[in-house]
Design a protein around this motif. Sequence first.
Motif, PDB file in Angstrom:
ATOM      1  N   ILE A 119       0.842  -1.179   0.000  1.00  0.00           N
ATOM      2  CA  ILE A 119       0.000   0.000   0.000  1.00  0.00           C
ATOM      3  C   ILE A 119       0.878   1.229   0.000  1.00  0.00           C
ATOM      4  O   ILE A 119       2.074   1.157   0.242  1.00  0.00           O
ATOM      5  CB  ILE A 119      -0.910   0.025   1.244  1.00  0.00           C
ATOM      6  CG1 ILE A 119      -0.050  -0.162   2.498  1.00  0.00           C
ATOM      7  CG2 ILE A 119      -1.977  -1.022   1.158  1.00  0.00           C
ATOM      8  CD1 ILE A 119      -0.794   0.057   3.768  1.00  0.00           C
ATOM      9  N   ASN A 120       0.261   2.329  -0.295  1.00  0.00           N
ATOM     10  CA  ASN A 120       0.989   3.571  -0.342  1.00  0.00           C
ATOM     11  C   ASN A 120       0.583   4.400   0.854  1.00  0.00           C
ATOM     12  O   ASN A 120      -0.409   5.111   0.805  1.00  0.00           O
ATOM     13  CB  ASN A 120       0.652   4.301  -1.641  1.00  0.00           C
ATOM     14  CG  ASN A 120       1.353   5.631  -1.729  1.00  0.00           C
ATOM     15  OD1 ASN A 120       2.362   5.846  -1.070  1.00  0.00           O
ATOM     16  ND2 ASN A 120       0.808   6.521  -2.537  1.00  0.00           N
ATOM     17  N   PRO A 121       1.296   4.255   1.970  1.00  0.00           N
ATOM     18  CA  PRO A 121       0.864   4.988   3.158  1.00  0.00           C
ATOM     19  C   PRO A 121       1.065   6.482   2.955  1.00  0.00           C
ATOM     20  O   PRO A 121       2.119   6.918   2.531  1.00  0.00           O
ATOM     21  CB  PRO A 121       1.779   4.440   4.255  1.00  0.00           C
ATOM     22  CG  PRO A 121       2.950   3.862   3.545  1.00  0.00           C
ATOM     23  CD  PRO A 121       2.541   3.527   2.150  1.00  0.00           C
ATOM     24  N   LEU A 122       0.017   7.220   3.189  1.00  0.00           N
ATOM     25  CA  LEU A 122       0.103   8.662   3.039  1.00  0.00           C
ATOM     26  C   LEU A 122       0.411   9.294   4.382  1.00  0.00           C
ATOM     27  O   LEU A 122       0.221  10.474   4.588  1.00  0.00           O
ATOM     28  CB  LEU A 122      -1.198   9.210   2.473  1.00  0.00           C
ATOM     29  CG  LEU A 122      -1.505   8.690   1.071  1.00  0.00           C
ATOM     30  CD1 LEU A 122      -2.898   9.068   0.649  1.00  0.00           C
ATOM     31  CD2 LEU A 122      -0.484   9.214   0.084  1.00  0.00           C
ATOM     32  N   GLY A 123       0.870   8.479   5.277  1.00  0.00           N
ATOM     33  CA  GLY A 123       1.199   8.982   6.606  1.00  0.00           C
ATOM     34  C   GLY A 123       0.072   8.679   7.554  1.00  0.00           C
ATOM     35  O   GLY A 123      -1.096   8.796   7.194  1.00  0.00           O
ATOM     36  N   SER A 125      -2.675   9.093  10.388  1.00  0.00           N
ATOM     37  CA  SER A 125      -3.502  10.279  10.570  1.00  0.00           C
ATOM     38  C   SER A 125      -3.255  10.934  11.921  1.00  0.00           C
ATOM     39  O   SER A 125      -3.574  12.086  12.112  1.00  0.00           O
ATOM     40  CB  SER A 125      -4.962   9.899  10.442  1.00  0.00           C
ATOM     41  OG  SER A 125      -5.268   8.952  11.431  1.00  0.00           O
ATOM     42  N   VAL A 128      -2.019  14.572  12.543  1.00  0.00           N
ATOM     43  CA  VAL A 128      -2.337  15.401  11.381  1.00  0.00           C
ATOM     44  C   VAL A 128      -3.556  16.251  11.714  1.00  0.00           C
ATOM     45  O   VAL A 128      -4.600  15.726  12.080  1.00  0.00           O
ATOM     46  CB  VAL A 128      -2.638  14.513  10.155  1.00  0.00           C
ATOM     47  CG1 VAL A 128      -3.046  15.383   8.968  1.00  0.00           C
ATOM     48  CG2 VAL A 128      -1.412  13.693   9.804  1.00  0.00           C
ATOM     49  N   PRO A 133      -4.398  19.366   4.845  1.00  0.00           N
ATOM     50  CA  PRO A 133      -4.813  18.239   4.009  1.00  0.00           C
ATOM     51  C   PRO A 133      -3.651  17.314   3.724  1.00  0.00           C
ATOM     52  O   PRO A 133      -2.527  17.780   3.549  1.00  0.00           O
ATOM     53  CB  PRO A 133      -5.279  18.916   2.721  1.00  0.00           C
ATOM     54  CG  PRO A 133      -4.618  20.249   2.711  1.00  0.00           C
ATOM     55  CD  PRO A 133      -4.388  20.637   4.131  1.00  0.00           C
ATOM     56  N   PRO A 134      -3.897  16.004   3.718  1.00  0.00           N
ATOM     57  CA  PRO A 134      -2.831  15.071   3.400  1.00  0.00           C
ATOM     58  C   PRO A 134      -2.440  15.238   1.927  1.00  0.00           C
ATOM     59  O   PRO A 134      -3.116  15.904   1.160  1.00  0.00           O
ATOM     60  CB  PRO A 134      -3.461  13.702   3.634  1.00  0.00           C
ATOM     61  CG  PRO A 134      -4.779  13.954   4.260  1.00  0.00           C
ATOM     62  CD  PRO A 134      -5.162  15.345   3.945  1.00  0.00           C
ATOM     63  N   GLN A 135      -1.385  14.598   1.599  1.00  0.00           N
ATOM     64  CA  GLN A 135      -0.871  14.652   0.236  1.00  0.00           C
ATOM     65  C   GLN A 135      -1.943  14.233  -0.769  1.00  0.00           C
ATOM     66  O   GLN A 135      -2.636  13.251  -0.586  1.00  0.00           O
ATOM     67  CB  GLN A 135       0.299  13.666   0.165  1.00  0.00           C
ATOM     68  CG  GLN A 135       1.166  13.827  -1.049  1.00  0.00           C
ATOM     69  CD  GLN A 135       2.255  12.789  -1.030  1.00  0.00           C
ATOM     70  OE1 GLN A 135       2.552  12.237   0.019  1.00  0.00           O
ATOM     71  NE2 GLN A 135       2.833  12.527  -2.164  1.00  0.00           N
ATOM     72  N   ASP A 136      -2.096  15.007  -1.824  1.00  0.00           N
ATOM     73  CA  ASP A 136      -3.129  14.712  -2.817  1.00  0.00           C
ATOM     74  C   ASP A 136      -2.571  14.073  -4.079  1.00  0.00           C
ATOM     75  O   ASP A 136      -3.298  13.720  -4.978  1.00  0.00           O
ATOM     76  CB  ASP A 136      -3.862  16.004  -3.206  1.00  0.00           C
ATOM     77  CG  ASP A 136      -4.996  16.287  -2.258  1.00  0.00           C
ATOM     78  OD1 ASP A 136      -5.211  15.456  -1.358  1.00  0.00           O
ATOM     79  OD2 ASP A 136      -5.652  17.313  -2.409  1.00  0.00           O
TER      80      ASP A 136
END
Lengths: 175, 327
Positions: A119-123, A125, A128, A133-136
Amino acid sequence: MSAVQSRQFSQAIPTSELTEQLSAFLDGEADAPEWLDTPQAKEHWETYHLIGDVLRTADLARPVSARFAAGLEAALRAEPTVLAPRSRPIARFVRRYAVPGVSLMVLVVAVSWLAQPLINPLGPSHGVQASVPPQDVYAANAPRREPEFADYYDVHRHVAGMSGATQVDYAPTRD
Amino acid sequence: MPQLAINAAVPRLRWLARAAVLVLAVPLHTLAAEPTPAEGLLARVQDAAHKLDYAGTFMYQLGSNLVASHIVHQASPDGGRERIEVLDGPKQREFVRENKVVYSLLPERQLVLVEARETDHFPGMITGNPQALEALYEVALLDEPGRVAGRPCRNAQVVPRDAWRWGYRLCIDDASGLLLKVQTLDADGAILEQAAFSEITVGDAFDPAWLESSHPWREWPRVQGGREFDLAAAGWHISAPEGFEPISQIKRKLKGRAQVYQMVLTDGMAAISVFIEPYDPSLGQSDSMTAYGATSIYRGRKGEHWLTVLGEVPPRTVRAVADAIAR
């Protein structure tokens, strides 16, 4: 109730009604149906819990373990059917057997996939702020799904109308 | 220079002529007011997907995954009939839609999963009123000519007016107005996922026999996928960024889970699902944000409940929906 009686009983009920009764029982909206202690009920039980998998996720569509089935049978036999049945013993049973069983299965699948970028963890939560806003932007090469998301993802895509478009063979590639 | 101005105007006139022919050919009775080109475009795509008979094969790509499906669609006054057969993958999968009811065929278990569906799918695009989309997306026709499945098509771009949505690039069949290709794009224009026909038959050559499945599925037992449920009545307040409205609320079982409640919201283009279930500490779950193709997935704890919010929207959108959930 004897096995012969219950078998006759279950044969007299149409499949749709069996499913409806099992569903209501699992929802805690009805008492345990009398036919629950039958091979047919066992089959329905398995079917009920396979739906999420079978929807589209090929690599998760596997029957529940033999231990689960045997455990269920034993638990149902031990259950006094004379008294008004409540959903709690079954809920306890599901927590004790089904949840660890499924967790273990998910764990096995997850571990076997760990070598790959699942998976591509966007960090995480935590920490935050809602205002940040998290990375788009994503990598063009999208990651594989994490197995535990599969049911939610498939159900969402099914309802969102993409079921004909999204059956992908998610089985891990083994290099 | 006058010469250049004339050259630029000619393709536009040709486009208008084509559009006029199509407007006459397809009964667009839903369009009472004179539409702007943008509104007309999405409505026309939707109309074509619903009101034409067609059959074809389309490819769907998510990241490194590619899958082909065969679609057969027959228009009818009650909402149409459709059969989609997934051509790739280890298991046979087939979906039959009759009006708004979708039957998922599971041949290896000889079982049919029945579920109502409010949203649309490729080559349809939008749910609800296309004119309402104007406030959320800007639609622009592109001059660059396109060609998909051997057919000339018109390129168009659907650009979100805010950061809560993805953008889309479309190619629309010159001859029929059907959507031949759609790409979901992030804010930088990177392709997140895409679908496109590789071959298609439209109109006269259509044979209704193509709608028939090779499986005797009407004799198979049926299982209800989920049941309607009122989350507001159960005390849940769910809100979303501008334009997203709830279209269905369902309770269902997922494997190894307790009862799961699902609300589906859409802005007309993209859908978001909110799943709510009791929090189970023994599962040891922690908050997370992940992505798969165009789908963003947020999971996290809300008091005694566990939330899963996912949709074909940027991560910030599912996060905003999750943060706003209250009971």
